[in-house]
Structures are given as C-alpha cells and as structure tokens.
Scaffold this motif. Structure first.
Motif, PDB file in Angstrom:
ATOM      1  N   VAL A   1       3.798   1.661  -1.384  1.00 42.67           N
ATOM      2  CA  VAL A   1       4.298   1.921  -2.728  1.00 42.67           C
ATOM      3  C   VAL A   1       3.208   2.569  -3.572  1.00 42.67           C
ATOM      4  O   VAL A   1       3.431   3.511  -4.325  1.00 42.67           O
ATOM      5  CB  VAL A   1       4.773   0.606  -3.395  1.00 42.67           C
ATOM      6  CG1 VAL A   1       5.004   0.819  -4.882  1.00 42.67           C
ATOM      7  CG2 VAL A   1       6.043   0.126  -2.741  1.00 42.67           C
ATOM      8  N   ILE A   2       1.990   2.035  -3.387  1.00 41.28           N
ATOM      9  CA  ILE A   2       0.879   2.511  -4.197  1.00 41.28           C
ATOM     10  C   ILE A   2       0.528   3.964  -3.874  1.00 41.28           C
ATOM     11  O   ILE A   2       0.160   4.740  -4.757  1.00 41.28           O
ATOM     12  CB  ILE A   2      -0.341   1.594  -3.954  1.00 41.28           C
ATOM     13  CG1 ILE A   2      -0.088   0.250  -4.615  1.00 41.28           C
ATOM     14  CG2 ILE A   2      -1.603   2.220  -4.477  1.00 41.28           C
ATOM     15  CD1 ILE A   2      -1.036  -0.809  -4.177  1.00 41.28           C
ATOM     16  N   MET A   3       0.668   4.325  -2.592  1.00 46.54           N
ATOM     17  CA  MET A   3       0.119   5.618  -2.192  1.00 46.54           C
ATOM     18  C   MET A   3       1.044   6.808  -2.420  1.00 46.54           C
ATOM     19  O   MET A   3       0.672   7.941  -2.181  1.00 46.54           O
ATOM     20  CB  MET A   3      -0.313   5.565  -0.730  1.00 46.54           C
ATOM     21  CG  MET A   3      -1.593   4.764  -0.592  1.00 46.54           C
ATOM     22  SD  MET A   3      -2.536   4.977   0.903  1.00 46.54           S
ATOM     23  CE  MET A   3      -1.406   5.447   2.101  1.00 46.54           C
TER      24      MET A   3
ATOM     25  N   LEU B   1       0.820  -1.201   0.000  1.00 44.10           N
ATOM     26  CA  LEU B   1       0.000   0.000   0.000  1.00 44.10           C
ATOM     27  C   LEU B   1       0.856   1.254   0.000  1.00 44.10           C
ATOM     28  O   LEU B   1       0.518   2.251  -0.615  1.00 44.10           O
ATOM     29  CB  LEU B   1      -0.934  -0.026   1.212  1.00 44.10           C
ATOM     30  CG  LEU B   1      -1.889  -1.216   1.161  1.00 44.10           C
ATOM     31  CD1 LEU B   1      -2.653  -1.353   2.458  1.00 44.10           C
ATOM     32  CD2 LEU B   1      -2.848  -1.070  -0.008  1.00 44.10           C
TER      33      LEU B   1
END
Lengths: 386, 291, 318
Positions: free
Chosen positions: A20-22, A18
C-alpha cells in the motif's frame, strides 16, 4: 498446517502494508515547457482566496501561452490544493519541487501554510511568491521568498490615516481568531500610538460564530468613536448585521479581507456606510485615467469576469501579479532558478493588480502605501473616499 | 444592566439553536445508541436548503421551510438505509466513523451544489429590533426561541401520548424487549433517523437568517450541539434543552465578563467540571454505552 | 518454527523493507510522504493501544501531539536548548498533562469519555492559539531547529525517514511487549468487561491511566518528530479534526492490531495525495471511500484484507 497459515498471514500483513505504501504514481517529464507550481487553498476555510487565485493563475498562464510563451517555450501550471492545512502544503511543495520539477511556485494562500513551506522552498533553492498577507513572510527577508499580497501594515496605515482626518481617537477592535485576525490585531496595536489613537476595547470572534452581539455590546460599553472589524467572510458580515441590530451609531471599518462584492451581498443594507481599505481592483472603473494601474486593472477584471462569469475580487489578483512577475523574470534565464530569483529581486515599477511592485534585496513585498485606497459602501456599491 | 440583558439575549438565541441540535443528537442516541457526527451537516443542509428554496426560488416561507426539512429528512433516510443499516455486526465506533465519512461527503456535496461562498437570507419577518431595557432583541430570536420550545413540547407529547412515540421509547429502553412485544424496532430506528436529521435541518432553517450559510458551517454547530446534549445528559429531551441553553448563555457571559478569545475554553471547562461532578450530565440517568 | 522465531522473521522482514525503501526511493517527495506516514503511524499506534486494547476512546489526542510539538519548539527555538534535551521534556510534559487530565476524565465511560477528552482537546487548541506570546498564536511558530547528531544532519529526507521509521519500529516492539504481557491481558479484560476485570482483581483505573499516559507520550513523540521535520507548527495542525482523523486511522486500519495502525495511517495520509486529481470532487470521493471501507470491512482493513485473502485461497484450494 495451522502453523503455515499463521506464517502466511504474518508475512501477508507485512507485504500488504508495504505494498500500500509503495504505490506512487509516476509522471513523465516534458522538458520543453517551463513548469510553474501553484499551491492554493482551493477548498476549505480559505477557499475565498484560493479559488480565485487558482483561476487567475490558469487564466494568465493560458494567455501567456497564447501569446507565444516565454522565450519560445510554453508555460505549464501544476496546481495543488492545501485545504488550508500546513501539513498538506508541505507535501504539496515537496511534490512540486521534487516530482513535478517546477521552476518557481505561486502561493500558498494563507500565512500559516506559507510559513510552513518557506524552509522547503529555501532548501531546494526554488523561488516562491506567496499570496498571503502576513508580515512574517517577508520580515525578515528570506532570499527565495517574495509576496504579492499587500501586507497588513499598509492596510492598517490606510485605515488610521483616514481616521485621523475624521478626528477619531478612541476605537474598539474586533478580530477573527485566526492568523489573519491575529496579524491585523498586532498591527493595529503597534501603529495606533503613531496616529494618536487608543484602543479602548479589543475582542475576538470565531470564524464560524453565528452571533457577535455579545462582543459588540462589550465594545459599545467602552464608548469608542469607531469600530474596526478584522476578518474574512462570513464573520464580518455577521458583525455588520449585529452592529445594525444594536444601533451602534458609530462608523464601522472593515479590513481588506472582505474586499469582494460577496460582502455587500451577505451584509445587505447593514453594510451601508462601512469603510474599508482595498486594492484598487474593486473601484477600477472610478479611477482617474491617469492612474498607472487603470489599464492593468481593467484588463484583468474584464478578462476574469468573461472567463469565469464571476465578479472579480482582489484576491485572485495576488496570483495574477505573481504569475506576471514570474513571466517577466523568466525571460532569458533558460530555466535557471538562481537567475530567476535574481531577476525577480531586480524588478522595478512593475504595474500589477495589487499595486506597483519594486523589489530590492531588502524588500520582497515591493508595494508602496498607495497600493491601498479607502472605499465606502454606498447604495450597495463601492465609492472612493478621499 | 443593559449589557447583561444583551448578553442574555445573545445566549438565549444561540442556546435555542444548540438545544434544537442537541435534541436531534439525543433522540437518535436514545433509539440507536449512535452519535451521528454528520448531524451538523444536516443543520447546514437546512440552512442552505432555505437559501435555495426561499431566497432563490421565492417559495412561500412555510412551504420552503417544510420542503427543506423534508428534503434533509430524506437524505437522513437514504443515509440510514445505505450506510448504517448495511453494516454487518457493527461496533459502535465503526458506525461513528461512517458518520464522520458521511459528514465529509455531505460537506463536499454541498460545496459542489452551493459553491464555496457564504449565502444569506432575510429574517422571517421584517420587523425592527425590539427594545428591552435598552437591549435589542431581534424578531428572528423570538422565532427561534418559540420554535425551539414548540419542538421540545411537541416531542414530549409525541413520546407520552402517541403509540408511535411510546413504541419508539420502548425500543430505546430495550430493543429486543420491544421487538418481542411486536414493535418493529428496525422501523423505529429508521424513524428516529428521519426525525433526528429533520430536527437538525430545522435548526439550520431557523438560524439561517441571523448568520451566514456556507457548506462548512455545520461542523462547529454540530460540535456545540453534541456538547449541549452531553452536558444535559445524552438521551434526555429536557437535558438537551437545558444543556443547549446553559451552553449558549455561558458562552455569551464568558464573552462579556471573561474574554471573547477564551469563550469556547470557558464553555468547555464548565462542561468538564460538570462531567467530573456528575459523569452522566445534568439530566442523564443511565450510563452511556461503552466502546 | 516457534512463535518467537516467526516474530523475529517478521521484524527482520520489516527492517529490511524499511532499509530497502530508504535506499530505493530516490525522490525526496516519496521519502517525505513515507516520513509523514511514519509520524501518523506513531500517532495511530499509541491511540490504538488505548482504543483497541483498553477500549477507551479519546477524541482529544491531537492535544498531546500538540503538547509534544509545542514543548520542543519553545524549548529549542525560544530557549536554545538542544533538541535531545527537549525530547524527554516534551514527552514528560505530555505524560504529566495526560496524568492530570486522565485521573478525573477516565472515570467517565463511553460517549461521556469521548466528550470529556474532546473538551480537553478543544481547551488545549485554544491555549495553543491564544497564548501568543509563547506559542506564536494562530499564525504559528517559526524557526524550529533541525535535528542533528554531531556532524550528521538528520533533517535531510532520507535520514529523517530512517529516524522516524526507526522510532516507529521501536515503538511497535514496545507495544508488542505491553500487549503480550500481563498488563496486556488485563487491558483486554477491561476491553471486554470492565466490571468483570475488576472482579478478578485488575486495578482498572490504575491500568487505564497508565495506558492513557503511555499513548499520550507516544503522541508527544510524534509531535516532536513533526515539529523538527517541518520546522513550523501552527494550532490548526492539532485541532479537533486531527483528533478525529487519528481515531479514523485506528478504526479504518483495524482496532487491536498493530499493523492496522500503520495501514490506517498510510491510507489516510496517501488518500488525499491520490485524490488531488478529483480537485473539487475530492471531499465527496474521500467521504465515500471512508464510508465504503467501513461498510465493507467493519473490522478494519487488516482483518478485511486477510479475510479476502483467506477466502481467495480457500476457493483456490478447492
């Protein structure tokens, strides 16, 4: 203990994913400027379009700003590269509309990328002026989508009209296996009948193929009066060389996709005698002074050559025209996208690089047939043909 | 008849190019069990290197040829040293992905150096096309065919007659066995890398005059070379040669007698059929490695 | 805590994180990036099962992605079918093609399997491009209708984000079930040694085919989601480079790891967005990062980052 490690690693994985995604980069907005978005294939297969388009757009924005901007506000260009990939184009337009809050968008450079982003521009109510040639872009008319590149319909008509004067009736066509070639082939097939021309042999080649003698041999076997090659560099240059090798001995027509000095450089002496339709930019020096576009063309060509130390091609002109049209339409809108759109649609007799534009609610390309002239390559340079 | 001969010429020319590229794939594979997805980019480096050295700097052709190939081999050397050798406990697919990364890197680098536009160079010798039964053969095609055959025969003798060649083959057959008998297998792998990338660049140099050279020309050529290598049986020298010519001729005939739009499809369907009938390619003997 | 409870907690965490992101992300651009990450994760997830667990490579998986997208595009836009009816047909079409292609192709091994699947992928790409009466040809297929449930339009940014990630979560659950089942153990046996697996009575061919068909179906599902989101498809999206990108997602994320598939897909989706700033240098930097990640973490990001974490903790505890 072992148990804890496992929980940790499980939790850690989830958090890492999460995290990395955010990570997104944020940027502050300055409201004092008008932001114009650009989506071009700056790299990748269609970079011959995207690169001069990006440069032309930057050059034009700079000169508008130097002249005081629009209604006292400066313009700012935000340009993203699609690499010719529709998915990347969709990401780019969303970024432009939602993150950069642009007022209008210039580009994309190719037909598939334009078709991919059109629904997003429409949904967000953001005017978009495409630089791609495909007819599907403005037919049927989408209220938010305009384009400045001459459509293939006009290019094909220019070629066929020229053929008619030469009494050519049977032709072979050789088109590149991508959106540009496909659109050209459709138009060639659709209009041939109107000019009493029959296509005796239709073939295709891959954009990066190294040898087209097989296709040309097949075309030669069908005995046409002329060959039309529809593609963008470097393929048509190979076709030109191969045709010379096979001693075809019939006129070769190329499309406006090779209308840049690069084609003459690549094809060398095999390009001698080649005929093609082009926007007037390639022969601006040869135009009569009475030509309404002459002043605009001369200014653009000289500024471009001076700024980038590169010969000018017609492709950058698509973006140049788009920015100029936007600048004209932006006046007095106060940054309202709906008003901007209405103003674009009301533009009449705008003299640009690609032709004279007159938009109406039913016509979002706005160019007349005289946007194209036929040229012939003679002694390594372009000559106007009548 | 005239048309058929012309298709054959086209097929032979392209086939010879595919063959040279396939030999590069094959020789690297037999020494390292690795498929270099950046191999096509070395073809591109060869072509663009010639554009600069011969077309731009006007060096004599043999010097430009040799320097280009040496330069590309040097890039191959650095690539092996920095990106392949350094990986600990490599899984074959990891190395493949590294070569995919390298191909993007090389393409990007070439775009910076040579720009986004295509370039062209004149043919090696300026003779007019030769007339054979009405069909036209370019002198450059003869150059290409001769160089391809010379390379294949040369490699054959290298493997058969020289100690280094034999050592390299021993490494290919059994790395540990070769190591035990005193062959520096790591150095053999490095040599295979250098030779393979040099071969790729050679393909680029000889093809440069008949086509247009640009930073993105390598991908498709690499793919075709890979197909040719697999078609002939990866790891086999004669297989690569046969695979290359088969692929080239089938493509040209497909254009002539089936459809130019489907020429790649025809080639790939043939490839699938051959693989289904003979899962290790035309000349392949051993089973290729598993992932 | 029992293992199953632990897993439950992890899923609950993932669910709430997705819901949280969906609520917190106000910018449609961020939601769109997340949606593409979800679609790519789905692609990587299916391929990971084939590559990471069964040990079979496919260099032509973009074909199934394309078959899913084109089937639903043709059925809904040309024939006016409801997308919910075309969904099972799109998935079934890909599964059927996978079955027919897989039967002869999966007999190949190693690079020959790679070549076989690559050839199939190229043929599929040429069919998408040349069958222009049906697929719209090289210029692409326009006007694919958006998804809706009754009055609820799913095509808006937030709704589609929830839909894609919901589908992804279900797919992860299904994959987990498969991996932890008897089938999963048999798959890992094939991965380690196909002959040994056969010797202990695993029907290897049958099993490989099943996984191939399953991963093709997942890719088709991703294609369905892509087509109805972008509402335009063109052959270029499903070409050889996409197949390679899918394999790269799996390997960079970490093979045989479900989170790895998501990490790999996220990295490969976000990287180009971050690297915009480099403009012409983008390709060079992208290639360097790809090589660097693989050199430093040959086991993939999941394993690599966990190793770093463990090492840091050990140092801390000492």
């Amino acid at each position: 203990m072992k148990e804890r490690t496992a929980i940790h690693s499980h939790g850690v994985r989830t958090v890492l994913v999460l995290a990395v995604i955010m990570i997104f980069t944020g940027s502050a907005l300055a409201e004092e400027v008008y932001k114009i978005g650009g989506i071009f294939s700056v790299t990748g297969r269609a970079s011959f379009l995207g690169d001069p388009e990006k440069k032309s757009m930057e050059m034009m924005i700079e000169s508008i700003n130097a002249a005081g901007g629009i209604d006292g506000r400066q313009l700012e260009a935000v340009i993203y590269d699609t690499e010719g990939d529709p998915t990347k184009a969709v990401m780019a337009i969303s970024k432009l509309i939602n993150k950069d809050n642009v007022l209008a968008i210039v580009g994309p450079s190719t037909t598939p990328t334009t078709l991919a982003v059109m629904p997003f521009a429409e949904k967000a109510g953001t005017p978009l002026i495409s630089c791609a040639a495909g007819n599907k872009i403005t037919m049927p008319v989408n209220p938010w989508i305009f384009k400045t590149a001459q459509s293939d319909i006009l290019a094909v008509r220019a070629i066929f009209e020229h053929m008619k004067t030469r009494g050519i009736q049977k032709i072979g066509i050789l088109t590149v296996a991508n959106a540009f070639g496909e659109s050209g082939r459709e138009q060639l097939e659709a209009q041939a009948g109107d000019f009493g021309i029959t296509i005796v042999q239709a073939d295709k080649f891959g954009g990066n193929d190294t040898d087209m003698t097989a296709q040309l041999t097949k075309i030669k076997g069908a005995g046409p009066d002329a060959v039309i090659c529809w593609g963008t560099n470097p393929g048509p240059a190979v076709v030109s060389k191969n045709a010379q090798q096979l001693e075809l001995g019939i006129p070769i027509y190329q499309s406006h996709g090779v209308a840049s000095p690069k084609f003459i450089e690549l094809a060398g002496e095999s390009a001698e005698g080649t005929l093609l339709p082009t926007g007037k930019i390639l022969v601006y020096g040869l135009l009569p002074d009475a030509d309404p576009q002459k002043a605009v063309l001369t200014a653009y060509a000289e500024n471009y050559t001076k700024a980038f130390n590169q010969p000018v091609s017609g492709f950058g002109g698509y973006a140049y025209d788009a920015v100029n049209i936007l600048a004209k339409a932006l006046k007095g809108t106060g940054g309202d996208k709906g008003k901007l759109r209405d103003n674009i649609e009301a533009i009449k007799d705008h003299v640009g690089v690609s032709g004279v534009f007159t938009f109406t609610p039913d016509e979002h390309n706005g160019l007349a047939a005289d946007a194209f002239v036929m040229v012939q390559i003679q002694n390594g340079t372009w000559e106007l043909v009548k | 008849m005239e048309a058929f001969v012309q298709y054959l010429f086209s097929g032979l020319t392209n086939g010879a190019i595919y063959a040279v590229i396939a030999i590069g794939f094959s020789m690297l594979y037999s020494a390292t069990e690795l498929i270099n997805f950046a191999h096509g980019e070395f073809v591109m480096l060869g072509a663009l290197g010639l554009v600069t050295l011969w077309g731009g700097l006007h060096l004599p052709l043999p010097a430009a040829f040799a320097l280009t190939v040496a330069g590309a081999a040097l890039v191959g050397f650095l690539f092996e040293r920095t990106a392949i050798r350094t990986v600990k406990k490599p899984h074959p697919i990891v190395l493949v992905i590294i070569t995919v990364g390298a191909s993007i890197f090389l393409r990007g680098g070439a775009m910076m150096i040579w720009g986004k536009d295509a370039h062209s160079v004149p043919p090696f010798s300026g003779h007019p096309p030769i007339d054979v039964a009405g069909a036209k053969l370019l002198p450059q095609s003869i150059w290409i065919l001769v160089i391809a055959v010379v390379l294949a025969v040369g490699l054959f003798y290298f493997y058969r007659r020289t100690l280094t060649g034999k050592a390299m083959q021993a490494t290919a057959i059994n790395k540990w066995g070769a190591w035990l008998s005193g062959i520096p297998s790591e150095r053999m792998v490095l040599l295979a890398f250098v030779m393979s990338t040099g071969l790729g660049a050679t393909a680029g140099v000889i093809i440069a005059p008949i086509t247009m050279c640009s930073y993105d020309m390598g991908t498709m050529l690499g793919l075709k070379g890979f197909c040719a290598a697999m078609l002939g049986g990866i790891g086999s020298l004669w297989g690569a040669l046969a695979g290359g010519f088969t692929l080239g001729i089938v493509e040209a005939l497909a254009v002539g007698y089936v459809s130019s739009a489907a020429k790649d499809a025809v080639a790939f369907i043939l490839l699938l059929l051959i693989l289904y009938i003979k899962p290790s390619g035309l000349f392949g003997t051993a089973d290729a490695s598993r992932f | 805590m029992t293992p199953s409870l632990k897993k439950g907690v992890a899923y609950a965490l993932a669910c709430s994180a997705i819901a949280g992101i969906g609520l917190a992300a106000t910018n449609p651009y961020h939601l769109q990036v997340m949606t593409f990450i979800g679609i790519n994760s789905l692609l990587a997830l299916g391929l990971n099962l084939l590559m990471g667990y069964a040990g079979q490579i496919s260099l032509g998986h973009a074909a199934f992605y394309g078959i899913g997208a084109y089937t639903t595009a043709i059925l809904t836009a040309t024939y006016g079918l409801s997308p919910w009816l075309s969904l099972p047909m799109a998935v079934a079409a890909a599964a059927l093609v996978a079955f027919l292609v897989g039967m002869p192709t999966l007999k190949l091994s190693g690079y020959y399997l790679g070549m076989g699947t690559l050839g199939f992928g190229m043929i599929a790409f040429i069919v998408f491009r040349e069958w222009d009466g049906v697929t719209g040809g090289a210029s692409g297929f326009v006007g694919i209708p958006p998804l809706a449930v009754g009055p609820l339009n799913l095509s808006s940014g937030r709704n589609y984000f929830y839909l894609v990630w919901g589908v992804l979560l279900v797919a992860i659950l299904v994959c987990r079930r498969i991996i932890d089942s008897r089938t999963g153990r048999a798959l890992r046996a094939i991965h380690d040694s196909e002959n040994a697996a056969r010797a202990v009575g695993v029907g290897t061919m049958h099993l490989k085919l099943q996984v191939f068909v399953f991963s093709a179906a997942v890719a088709a599902l991703a294609g369905f989601l892509y087509a109805h989101y972008v509402s335009f498809i063109s052959p270029g999206t499903f070409d050889f480079l996409m197949s390679v990108r899918m394999v790269t997602m799996v390997v960079i994320g970490g093979m045989a790891s479900i989170w790895g598939a998501i990490l790999g897909a996220s990295l490969l989706t976000l990287l180009p967005e971050w690297l915009h700033a480099f403009s012409d240098l983008e390709m060079v930097v992208y290639g360097l990062i790809m090589m660097g990640v693989m050199i430093v973490m040959p086991q993939g990001l999941t394993r690599g980052i966990l190793d770093l974490y463990e090492r840091a903790r050990e140092r801390h505890e000492r």
